[in-house]
Motif scaffolding. Structure first.
Motif: not given
Length: 247
Positions: A226-235, A237-247
């Protein structure tokens, strides 16, 4: 929306559990976890060792095997753990070292500099800190020199939040978790962190939310949507953590 759960606990009574400050948690097995999150598009997660698990690895290896692809382990180890054991844990999906400053059960924070650098050089692990952010100034010079660090639960306290933001500017990541543990507005805090570094925030359920004033609820996810745009929501909820943990 895809979710990478960057902070969850598995509590399986088949494996060792240790009372922490007189507290023993209720069971929360891999089956319980999967049933609890079966309404979301779960793409992976980070299983985090709690104070009540101390240095036990048996529960963690079992949970990693059961949960499978894109699930990683964040463990607690004594500083004199052999290189061979760290490398073996890495083969099984462990990707981080945790210092539980708030509850104990982990290695002493005085070992942070040595141990964090060692596991990073040996296995590319990052280090996670469960710490009240008002305590960060005492160890900020050490954290500033470490290669990869994240801090749990938005740093827990409003009083220490400026210290947390200063570390975010230096590249420290922050778990957008445990909204029921903090004493401030999580939305405003996440907005401030995102402005400083859009890659910093990593959402997690904190299930089963042991000892939290309020346990995780799915409206916590909606709060981000509700409080972030689509790009931020993706980052977040999953993109940042995927990059951090699974790269």
């Amino acid at each position: 929306m895809k979710i990478f759960d960057a902070h969850l606990h598995i509590i399986d009574p088949k494996f060792p559990l240790y009372a922490n400050q007189g507290f023993l948690p209720e069971p929360f097995t891999t089956e319980d976890y999967l049933q609890h999150v079966n309404t979301v598009d779960l793409v992976g997660g980070a299983i985090v060792s709690g104070s009540f698990q101390k240095f036990d690895q048996t529960y963690l290896l079992d949970a990693l095997q059961k949960l499978g692809k894109n699930f990683v382990g964040i463990t607690q180890l004594p500083y004199d753990t052999s290189d061979e054991e760290i490398i073996e844990l890495n083969k099984h999906g462990v990707r981080g070292l945790r210092f539980n400053v708030n509850r104990g059960g982990s290695e002493d924070i005085r070992r942070l500099d040595y141990f964090a650098k060692r596991v990073y050089e040996l296995a590319n692990w990052h280090t996670e800190l469960y710490i009240n952010s008002k305590e960060l100034p005492a160890i900020k010079p050490i954290i500033a020199q470490l290669p990869a660090v994240s801090i749990d639960h938005l740093g827990l306290s409003k009083e220490g939040f400026p210290h947390l933001l200063a570390l975010v500017e230096m590249g420290v990541r922050v778990k957008a978790t445990g909204f029921g543990r903090i004493d401030f507005d999580p939305v405003e805090a996440m907005k401030d962190i995102y402005k400083v570094n859009p890659d910093a925030l990593m959402f997690g359920t904190d299930l089963p939310s042991t000892r939290a004033k309020r346990p995780f609820r799915f409206s916590d996810i909606e709060l981000i949507q509700e409080h972030f745009d689509d790009k931020a929501v993706k980052k977040i909820l999953y993109q940042n953590a995927m990059e951090w943990y699974c790269k």
